[in-house]
Design a protein around this motif. Structure first.
Motif, short mmCIF file in Angstrom:
data_model
loop_
_atom_site.label_atom_id
_atom_site.label_comp_id
_atom_site.label_asym_id
_atom_site.label_seq_id
_atom_site.Cartn_x
_atom_site.Cartn_y
_atom_site.Cartn_z
N TYR A 261 37.18 -13.32 13.76
CA TYR A 261 36.12 -13.01 13.52
C TYR A 261 35.09 -14.16 14.26
O TYR A 261 34.15 -13.78 14.85
CB TYR A 261 35.61 -13.31 11.98
CG TYR A 261 34.29 -13.48 11.51
CD1 TYR A 261 33.43 -12.25 11.73
CD2 TYR A 261 33.83 -14.43 10.93
CE1 TYR A 261 32.16 -12.52 11.33
CE2 TYR A 261 32.43 -14.58 10.35
CZ TYR A 261 31.59 -13.53 10.64
OH TYR A 261 30.36 -13.58 10.40
N TYR B 25 34.38 -12.34 17.81
CA TYR B 25 33.13 -11.70 17.63
C TYR B 25 31.73 -12.30 17.42
O TYR B 25 30.87 -12.05 18.63
CB TYR B 25 33.45 -10.90 16.10
CG TYR B 25 32.37 -9.87 15.89
CD1 TYR B 25 32.06 -8.81 16.33
CD2 TYR B 25 31.43 -10.43 14.88
CE1 TYR B 25 30.85 -8.02 15.97
CE2 TYR B 25 30.16 -9.70 14.40
CZ TYR B 25 30.36 -8.42 15.15
OH TYR B 25 29.08 -7.44 14.91
N LEU B 26 31.87 -13.45 16.69
CA LEU B 26 30.66 -14.34 16.78
C LEU B 26 30.23 -14.92 18.08
O LEU B 26 29.05 -14.86 18.55
CB LEU B 26 30.43 -15.42 15.50
CG LEU B 26 30.61 -14.65 14.04
CD1 LEU B 26 30.63 -15.87 13.32
CD2 LEU B 26 29.23 -13.80 13.96
N ARG C 294 28.98 -12.63 21.01
CA ARG C 294 27.88 -12.12 20.77
C ARG C 294 26.81 -13.38 20.91
O ARG C 294 25.68 -13.18 21.28
CB ARG C 294 27.79 -11.82 19.23
CG ARG C 294 28.61 -10.53 19.35
CD ARG C 294 28.44 -9.96 17.83
NE ARG C 294 27.36 -9.76 17.25
CZ ARG C 294 26.61 -8.95 17.21
NH1 ARG C 294 26.82 -7.67 18.17
NH2 ARG C 294 25.29 -8.79 16.80
N SER C 295 27.31 -14.78 20.88
CA SER C 295 26.30 -15.88 20.90
C SER C 295 25.68 -16.04 22.49
O SER C 295 24.56 -16.58 22.78
CB SER C 295 26.82 -17.19 20.41
OG SER C 295 27.99 -17.51 21.38
N GLN D 57 33.32 -9.77 6.21
CA GLN D 57 32.03 -10.35 6.14
C GLN D 57 30.85 -9.32 6.50
O GLN D 57 31.12 -8.12 7.36
CB GLN D 57 31.85 -11.08 7.64
CG GLN D 57 32.89 -12.25 7.69
CD GLN D 57 34.34 -12.13 7.98
OE1 GLN D 57 34.76 -10.98 7.94
NE2 GLN D 57 35.03 -13.19 8.13
N ALA D 58 29.97 -9.32 6.01
CA ALA D 58 28.76 -8.34 5.76
C ALA D 58 27.97 -8.23 7.24
O ALA D 58 27.13 -7.24 7.18
CB ALA D 58 27.68 -8.95 4.65
N ASP D 59 28.07 -9.11 8.02
CA ASP D 59 27.30 -9.19 8.97
C ASP D 59 28.06 -8.30 10.56
O ASP D 59 27.63 -8.24 11.56
CB ASP D 59 26.99 -10.41 9.61
CG ASP D 59 28.08 -11.29 10.18
OD1 ASP D 59 29.15 -11.08 9.60
OD2 ASP D 59 28.05 -12.23 10.87
N ILE D 60 28.93 -7.51 10.08
CA ILE D 60 29.75 -6.81 11.04
C ILE D 60 29.32 -5.52 10.86
O ILE D 60 29.96 -4.59 9.93
CB ILE D 60 31.19 -7.14 11.16
CG1 ILE D 60 31.65 -8.60 11.04
CG2 ILE D 60 31.93 -6.42 12.27
CD1 ILE D 60 33.06 -8.66 10.81
N PRO D 61 28.74 -4.73 11.57
CA PRO D 61 28.30 -3.11 11.45
C PRO D 61 29.82 -2.35 11.58
O PRO D 61 30.51 -2.90 12.41
CB PRO D 61 27.28 -2.94 12.51
CG PRO D 61 26.65 -4.32 13.16
CD PRO D 61 27.84 -5.14 12.85
N HIS E 137 31.07 -1.80 14.89
CA HIS E 137 31.82 -3.10 15.72
C HIS E 137 32.97 -3.23 15.20
O HIS E 137 33.96 -4.07 15.77
CB HIS E 137 30.69 -4.22 15.65
CG HIS E 137 29.48 -4.09 16.38
ND1 HIS E 137 28.69 -5.14 15.99
CD2 HIS E 137 28.97 -3.19 17.00
CE1 HIS E 137 27.72 -4.80 16.83
NE2 HIS E 137 27.67 -3.54 17.39
#
Length: 241
Positions: A192, A196-197, A200-201, A217-221, A224
């Protein structure tokens, strides 16, 4: 995605391939060759402690402390076996060096069934492929022995780069090799934060491989998330025009 996708960067371990058996089993098998009988569960437990300690004291294979990946790993093996009451320095060195060499061989790795066909489909779409991995210098030999190396235009290991994921710096090195802007690049991996993060940063598009449905995690559409690498080519194709 904002720009036409041209490159896909890949994590390797637990994304394209995995260790075939447990560390304890692998270490015990090699120890048996020099006459040592060890308990795999005990070795596994010792390894987890030693690996965590080494990673804290000498992160990224000790590159910033003047170590090489080989020195780092053989140190981990020796200390692991020492915790399992192996004290003979000659035996410790023999097992450690043999294990370091053995992990270059395909028999110690299992390529996931969806890896090759997904890499091939990505190439057929006209996408170029590269590797960004928190790995030591053996990665090229491992990918070659597993029949995967020819799919990639370049490899970046954290040992070579001198910096490891999740640092954005390793992805900036990859962007330079791609020779394009971040919006034309995607990254695929199973971690994650690292896969992923972190990409993306710096503006790279992240896809998180979640084979075992462990990431909540709620922030992964949903678009994705990947349950299998087989889902990736169609996702990428939507953003190539």
């Amino acid at each position: 995605m904002r720009g036409p996708l041209r490159w896909v960067l890949w994590d390797v371990k637990d994304t394209l391939l995995k260790v075939r058996s447990s560390v304890g089993e692998q270490y015990c098998k090699e120890a048996e060759r020099v006459g040592l009988r060890l308990d795999a569960s005990e070795v596994d437990h010792a390894f987890r402690q030693v690996y965590q300690s080494y990673s804290h004291r000498h992160p990224n294979y000790g590159v910033s402390h003047g170590l090489s990946g080989q020195a780092w790993w053989t140190g981990v093996v020796r200390e692991t076996l020492s915790q399992c009451r192996v004290q003979d320095p000659a035996l410790l060195n023999t097992v450690a060096n043999n294990l370091y060499r053995n992990f270059c061989n395909a028999e110690n790795w299992e390529v996931f069934p969806d890896s090759v066909r997904t890499l091939e489909k990505c190439s057929c779409l006209g996408l170029k492929l590269g590797v960004v991995s928190n790995f030591d210098s053996r990665l090229e030999a491992i990918l070659h022995s597993c029949g995967l190396l020819s799919h990639f235009s370049f490899l970046i290991t954290s040992e070579e780069a001198g910096v490891a994921k999740p640092s954005p710096a390793i992805f900036n090195q990859a962007l330079k090799k791609c020779g394009t802007t971040c919006d034309c690049v995607a990254h695929v991996g199973d971690h994650y934060v690292n896969d992923y993060l972190s990409p993306r940063s710096v503006g790279i598009h992240g896809f998180l491989l979640d084979r075992h449905n462990k990431h909540n995690q709620a922030d992964i559409p949903l678009e994705h998330r990947l349950r299998s690498l087989d889902e990736l080519p169609s996702r990428l194709q939507q953003h190539m025009d």
